[in-house]
Design a protein around this motif. Structure first.
Motif, mmCIF file in Angstrom:
data_model
loop_
_atom_site.group_PDB
_atom_site.id
_atom_site.type_symbol
_atom_site.label_atom_id
_atom_site.label_comp_id
_atom_site.label_asym_id
_atom_site.label_seq_id
_atom_site.Cartn_x
_atom_site.Cartn_y
_atom_site.Cartn_z
ATOM 1 N N MET A 241 4.613 -7.311 17.713
ATOM 2 C CA MET A 241 3.477 -6.867 16.930
ATOM 3 C C MET A 241 3.809 -6.999 15.449
ATOM 4 O O MET A 241 4.887 -6.609 15.023
ATOM 5 C CB MET A 241 3.153 -5.406 17.246
ATOM 6 C CG MET A 241 2.505 -5.190 18.583
ATOM 7 S SD MET A 241 1.869 -3.518 18.819
ATOM 8 C CE MET A 241 3.344 -2.563 18.799
ATOM 9 N N PRO A 242 2.879 -7.515 14.692
ATOM 10 C CA PRO A 242 3.127 -7.670 13.258
ATOM 11 C C PRO A 242 2.947 -6.360 12.493
ATOM 12 O O PRO A 242 2.266 -5.440 12.939
ATOM 13 C CB PRO A 242 2.089 -8.699 12.828
ATOM 14 C CG PRO A 242 1.040 -8.670 13.865
ATOM 15 C CD PRO A 242 1.673 -8.190 15.126
ATOM 16 N N LEU A 243 3.558 -6.324 11.342
ATOM 17 C CA LEU A 243 3.442 -5.188 10.435
ATOM 18 C C LEU A 243 2.333 -5.496 9.436
ATOM 19 O O LEU A 243 2.362 -6.533 8.766
ATOM 20 C CB LEU A 243 4.762 -4.956 9.699
ATOM 21 C CG LEU A 243 4.786 -3.835 8.675
ATOM 22 C CD1 LEU A 243 4.638 -2.487 9.365
ATOM 23 C CD2 LEU A 243 6.078 -3.876 7.883
ATOM 24 N N TYR A 244 1.353 -4.613 9.342
ATOM 25 C CA TYR A 244 0.229 -4.793 8.428
ATOM 26 C C TYR A 244 0.327 -3.785 7.291
ATOM 27 O O TYR A 244 0.752 -2.653 7.480
ATOM 28 C CB TYR A 244 -1.105 -4.593 9.161
ATOM 29 C CG TYR A 244 -1.398 -5.658 10.187
ATOM 30 C CD1 TYR A 244 -1.879 -6.896 9.803
ATOM 31 C CD2 TYR A 244 -1.196 -5.419 11.536
ATOM 32 C CE1 TYR A 244 -2.153 -7.876 10.736
ATOM 33 C CE2 TYR A 244 -1.466 -6.392 12.482
ATOM 34 C CZ TYR A 244 -1.951 -7.622 12.071
ATOM 35 O OH TYR A 244 -2.219 -8.591 12.999
ATOM 36 N N GLU A 245 -0.095 -4.224 6.114
ATOM 37 C CA GLU A 245 -0.109 -3.374 4.923
ATOM 38 C C GLU A 245 -1.552 -2.971 4.630
ATOM 39 O O GLU A 245 -2.451 -3.816 4.646
ATOM 40 C CB GLU A 245 0.464 -4.124 3.720
ATOM 41 C CG GLU A 245 1.893 -4.581 3.890
ATOM 42 C CD GLU A 245 2.880 -3.437 3.839
ATOM 43 O OE1 GLU A 245 2.608 -2.441 3.140
ATOM 44 O OE2 GLU A 245 3.913 -3.534 4.507
ATOM 45 N N PHE A 246 -1.761 -1.692 4.361
ATOM 46 C CA PHE A 246 -3.091 -1.169 4.072
ATOM 47 C C PHE A 246 -3.055 -0.318 2.813
ATOM 48 O O PHE A 246 -2.008 0.199 2.432
ATOM 49 C CB PHE A 246 -3.600 -0.296 5.230
ATOM 50 C CG PHE A 246 -3.712 -1.021 6.531
ATOM 51 C CD1 PHE A 246 -4.814 -1.796 6.819
ATOM 52 C CD2 PHE A 246 -2.701 -0.926 7.475
ATOM 53 C CE1 PHE A 246 -4.914 -2.465 8.026
ATOM 54 C CE2 PHE A 246 -2.791 -1.587 8.683
ATOM 55 C CZ PHE A 246 -3.897 -2.360 8.957
ATOM 56 N N LYS A 247 -4.224 -0.177 2.200
ATOM 57 C CA LYS A 247 -4.364 0.714 1.048
ATOM 58 C C LYS A 247 -5.462 1.716 1.358
ATOM 59 O O LYS A 247 -6.573 1.338 1.732
ATOM 60 C CB LYS A 247 -4.724 -0.066 -0.209
ATOM 61 C CG LYS A 247 -4.868 0.816 -1.427
ATOM 62 C CD LYS A 247 -5.156 0.027 -2.672
ATOM 63 C CE LYS A 247 -5.252 0.963 -3.857
ATOM 64 N NZ LYS A 247 -5.520 0.238 -5.086
ATOM 65 N N ASN A 248 -5.135 2.991 1.196
ATOM 66 C CA ASN A 248 -6.114 4.051 1.359
ATOM 67 C C ASN A 248 -6.856 4.174 0.033
ATOM 68 O O ASN A 248 -6.281 4.569 -0.977
ATOM 69 C CB ASN A 248 -5.409 5.361 1.727
ATOM 70 C CG ASN A 248 -6.380 6.457 2.046
ATOM 71 O OD1 ASN A 248 -7.475 6.510 1.501
ATOM 72 N ND2 ASN A 248 -5.977 7.340 2.941
ATOM 73 N N ASN A 249 -8.131 3.818 0.025
ATOM 74 C CA ASN A 249 -8.910 3.806 -1.215
ATOM 75 C C ASN A 249 -9.218 5.206 -1.735
ATOM 76 O O ASN A 249 -9.527 5.369 -2.911
ATOM 77 C CB ASN A 249 -10.205 3.027 -1.013
ATOM 78 C CG ASN A 249 -9.930 1.572 -0.712
ATOM 79 O OD1 ASN A 249 -9.012 0.976 -1.258
ATOM 80 N ND2 ASN A 249 -10.712 1.006 0.188
ATOM 81 N N ASP A 250 -9.134 6.218 -0.872
ATOM 82 C CA ASP A 250 -9.379 7.594 -1.310
ATOM 83 C C ASP A 250 -8.191 8.159 -2.081
ATOM 84 O O ASP A 250 -8.357 8.874 -3.064
ATOM 85 C CB ASP A 250 -9.686 8.494 -0.112
ATOM 86 C CG ASP A 250 -11.016 8.151 0.545
ATOM 87 O OD1 ASP A 250 -11.850 7.475 -0.099
ATOM 88 O OD2 ASP A 250 -11.208 8.563 1.708
ATOM 89 N N THR A 251 -6.981 7.840 -1.617
ATOM 90 C CA THR A 251 -5.779 8.417 -2.227
ATOM 91 C C THR A 251 -4.952 7.397 -3.008
ATOM 92 O O THR A 251 -3.960 7.760 -3.630
ATOM 93 C CB THR A 251 -4.882 9.027 -1.140
ATOM 94 O OG1 THR A 251 -4.470 7.992 -0.239
ATOM 95 C CG2 THR A 251 -5.604 10.120 -0.379
ATOM 96 N N ASN A 252 -5.330 6.118 -2.952
ATOM 97 C CA ASN A 252 -4.584 5.025 -3.595
ATOM 98 C C ASN A 252 -3.149 4.912 -3.090
ATOM 99 O O ASN A 252 -2.268 4.468 -3.816
ATOM 100 C CB ASN A 252 -4.590 5.156 -5.118
ATOM 101 C CG ASN A 252 -5.901 4.726 -5.710
ATOM 102 O OD1 ASN A 252 -6.607 3.902 -5.133
ATOM 103 N ND2 ASN A 252 -6.254 5.279 -6.848
ATOM 104 N N GLN A 253 -2.917 5.326 -1.864
ATOM 105 C CA GLN A 253 -1.584 5.208 -1.280
ATOM 106 C C GLN A 253 -1.529 3.992 -0.362
ATOM 107 O O GLN A 253 -2.513 3.640 0.287
ATOM 108 C CB GLN A 253 -1.226 6.462 -0.489
ATOM 109 C CG GLN A 253 -0.976 7.659 -1.368
ATOM 110 C CD GLN A 253 -0.494 8.844 -0.549
ATOM 111 O OE1 GLN A 253 -0.806 8.964 0.620
ATOM 112 N NE2 GLN A 253 0.278 9.707 -1.184
ATOM 113 N N ASP A 254 -0.349 3.370 -0.329
ATOM 114 C CA ASP A 254 -0.126 2.232 0.547
ATOM 115 C C ASP A 254 0.453 2.713 1.868
ATOM 116 O O ASP A 254 1.256 3.649 1.905
ATOM 117 C CB ASP A 254 0.834 1.238 -0.105
ATOM 118 C CG ASP A 254 0.236 0.608 -1.351
ATOM 119 O OD1 ASP A 254 -0.995 0.441 -1.391
ATOM 120 O OD2 ASP A 254 0.994 0.281 -2.272
#
Length: 77
Positions: free
Chosen positions: A1-14
């Motif tokens: 399974m690949p590792l995906y990067e996301f950004k939480n737009n509410d908290t600006n945390q990755d």
């Protein structure tokens, strides 16, 4: 399974998550406040990183390239 990067737009945390493709799609549908970020793969050139040296046969390739070009600035060993 690949590792995906996301950004939480509410908290600006990755965030990073391991998902299958289907799980990733479902995760994004269930969490509209999160967007996927484009991340570079964790690969590096072992020669440029200094882990491994170029073997001597590559010097022959450089010599041929230098000989084929009159004003070449290629440095050889």
């Amino acid at each position: 399974m690949p590792l995906y990067e996301f950004k939480n737009n509410d908290t600006n945390q990755d965030e990073s998550h391991f998902f299958t493709i289907t799980e990733r799609k479902n995760f994004l549908l269930e969490n509209p406040h999160i967007t996927q970020r484009l991340a570079s793969p964790p690969y590096g050139d072992s020669v440029r990183l200094g882990i491994r040296k170029i073997d001597n046969s590559f010097n022959d390739v450089l010599l041929k390239a230098k000989g084929a070009h009159l004003h070449s600035t290629i440095e050889t060993k």
